[in-house]
Design a protein around this motif. Sequence first.
Motif, PDB file in Angstrom:
ATOM      1  N   GLU A 192       1.248  -1.209   0.066  1.00  0.00           N
ATOM      2  CA  GLU A 192      -0.152   0.327   0.639  1.00  0.00           C
ATOM      3  C   GLU A 192       1.088   1.345   0.124  1.00  0.00           C
ATOM      4  N   ARG A 193       0.367   2.494  -0.752  1.00  0.00           N
ATOM      5  CA  ARG A 193       1.120   3.112  -0.546  1.00  0.00           C
ATOM      6  C   ARG A 193       0.584   4.749  -0.353  1.00  0.00           C
ATOM      7  N   PRO A 194       0.815   5.092   0.256  1.00  0.00           N
ATOM      8  CA  PRO A 194       0.260   6.819   1.016  1.00  0.00           C
ATOM      9  C   PRO A 194      -0.842   7.504  -0.193  1.00  0.00           C
ATOM     10  N   ALA A 195      -1.869   7.765   0.183  1.00  0.00           N
ATOM     11  CA  ALA A 195      -2.923   8.289  -0.353  1.00  0.00           C
ATOM     12  C   ALA A 195      -2.627  10.130  -0.612  1.00  0.00           C
ATOM     13  N   ILE A 196      -3.327  10.034  -2.063  1.00  0.00           N
ATOM     14  CA  ILE A 196      -3.090  11.767  -2.001  1.00  0.00           C
ATOM     15  C   ILE A 196      -4.131  12.499  -0.986  1.00  0.00           C
ATOM     16  N   ALA A 197      -2.982  13.710  -0.892  1.00  0.00           N
ATOM     17  CA  ALA A 197      -3.706  14.641   0.689  1.00  0.00           C
ATOM     18  C   ALA A 197      -3.535  13.501   1.985  1.00  0.00           C
ATOM     19  N   MET A 198      -2.406  12.860   2.260  1.00  0.00           N
ATOM     20  CA  MET A 198      -2.008  12.406   3.706  1.00  0.00           C
ATOM     21  C   MET A 198      -1.182  12.916   3.673  1.00  0.00           C
ATOM     22  N   VAL A 199      -0.791  13.403   4.768  1.00  0.00           N
ATOM     23  CA  VAL A 199       0.627  13.926   5.371  1.00  0.00           C
ATOM     24  C   VAL A 199       0.925  13.229   6.661  1.00  0.00           C
ATOM     25  N   ARG A 200       2.350  13.076   5.835  1.00  0.00           N
ATOM     26  CA  ARG A 200       2.977  13.202   7.296  1.00  0.00           C
ATOM     27  C   ARG A 200       4.065  13.708   7.736  1.00  0.00           C
ATOM     28  N   VAL A 201       3.942  12.928   8.734  1.00  0.00           N
ATOM     29  CA  VAL A 201       4.981  14.081  10.010  1.00  0.00           C
ATOM     30  C   VAL A 201       6.899  13.563  10.225  1.00  0.00           C
ATOM     31  N   LEU A 202       7.387  14.254   9.682  1.00  0.00           N
ATOM     32  CA  LEU A 202       8.564  14.121   9.822  1.00  0.00           C
ATOM     33  C   LEU A 202       9.671  14.171  10.533  1.00  0.00           C
ATOM     34  N   GLU A 232       4.566  17.056   5.873  1.00  0.00           N
ATOM     35  CA  GLU A 232       4.674  17.015   4.741  1.00  0.00           C
ATOM     36  C   GLU A 232       3.655  16.258   4.000  1.00  0.00           C
ATOM     37  N   GLU A 233       2.871  17.209   3.069  1.00  0.00           N
ATOM     38  CA  GLU A 233       2.128  17.075   2.191  1.00  0.00           C
ATOM     39  C   GLU A 233       1.796  15.523   1.385  1.00  0.00           C
ATOM     40  N   VAL A 234       1.208  14.050   1.110  1.00  0.00           N
ATOM     41  CA  VAL A 234       1.642  12.754  -0.083  1.00  0.00           C
ATOM     42  C   VAL A 234       0.676  14.422  -1.540  1.00  0.00           C
ATOM     43  N   SER A 235       1.383  14.467  -2.516  1.00  0.00           N
ATOM     44  CA  SER A 235       0.933  15.411  -3.596  1.00  0.00           C
ATOM     45  C   SER A 235       0.609  14.262  -4.572  1.00  0.00           C
ATOM     46  N   ALA A 236      -0.637  15.169  -5.798  1.00  0.00           N
ATOM     47  CA  ALA A 236      -0.648  13.851  -6.835  1.00  0.00           C
ATOM     48  C   ALA A 236      -0.268  13.644  -7.887  1.00  0.00           C
ATOM     49  N   ASP A 237       0.880  14.805  -7.524  1.00  0.00           N
ATOM     50  CA  ASP A 237       2.690  14.460  -8.193  1.00  0.00           C
ATOM     51  C   ASP A 237       2.991  13.059  -8.301  1.00  0.00           C
ATOM     52  N   GLU A 238       3.423  12.935  -6.402  1.00  0.00           N
ATOM     53  CA  GLU A 238       3.710  11.439  -5.797  1.00  0.00           C
ATOM     54  C   GLU A 238       3.207  10.903  -6.420  1.00  0.00           C
ATOM     55  N   VAL A 239       2.005  10.770  -5.907  1.00  0.00           N
ATOM     56  CA  VAL A 239       0.453   9.857  -6.349  1.00  0.00           C
ATOM     57  C   VAL A 239       1.255   9.046  -8.319  1.00  0.00           C
ATOM     58  N   GLY A 240       0.885  10.165  -9.459  1.00  0.00           N
ATOM     59  CA  GLY A 240       0.509  10.419 -10.136  1.00  0.00           C
ATOM     60  C   GLY A 240       1.970   9.470 -10.774  1.00  0.00           C
TER      61      GLY A 240
END
Length: 158
Positions: free
Chosen positions: A96-106, A140-148
Amino acid sequence: MSAHTIYDCASLGSVVRYYDATPKPPARFTKKVVAWESRNGTGRLVRKEPPRSRATYSSPACFTLHEGDFGQGGVIIVSVRRTWSVESDLRFEIVERPAIAMVRVLQDLGDSPELLHLAENREAAGRWLARNSYSRAYLEEVSADEVGADVIEGRAAA
């Protein structure tokens, strides 16, 4: 997939399965089952460290999977993490990969960031960060660009 592919392609927050392609022994062989379980499991990718080279020592790149927390009454006693070298003989797959708009706390630690928490949205990440104080934490937000990019480059979860 190889460990090297996970290091190159999986993003922080991905759930990764590792296995050695051997069948699980019968439950009556407890020592063999424990040994098998140490080479077959899943975890969330929380850190990727680049290779290091010093004058007297060098180490290959590696990544760390968080397998779970154990405790009682909301208090974590033990946090289980396993670190794998890119030279590992195990097989890996992204579950599973993080979904768009999920937010990572780093949090920055050394050469690479470490995932502290993966939240559904920015508000939930803010609440988690307010309850768990870390001095160098950032969002850091998971972006649509990253998922795309994962889909276009053929890195969709298996």
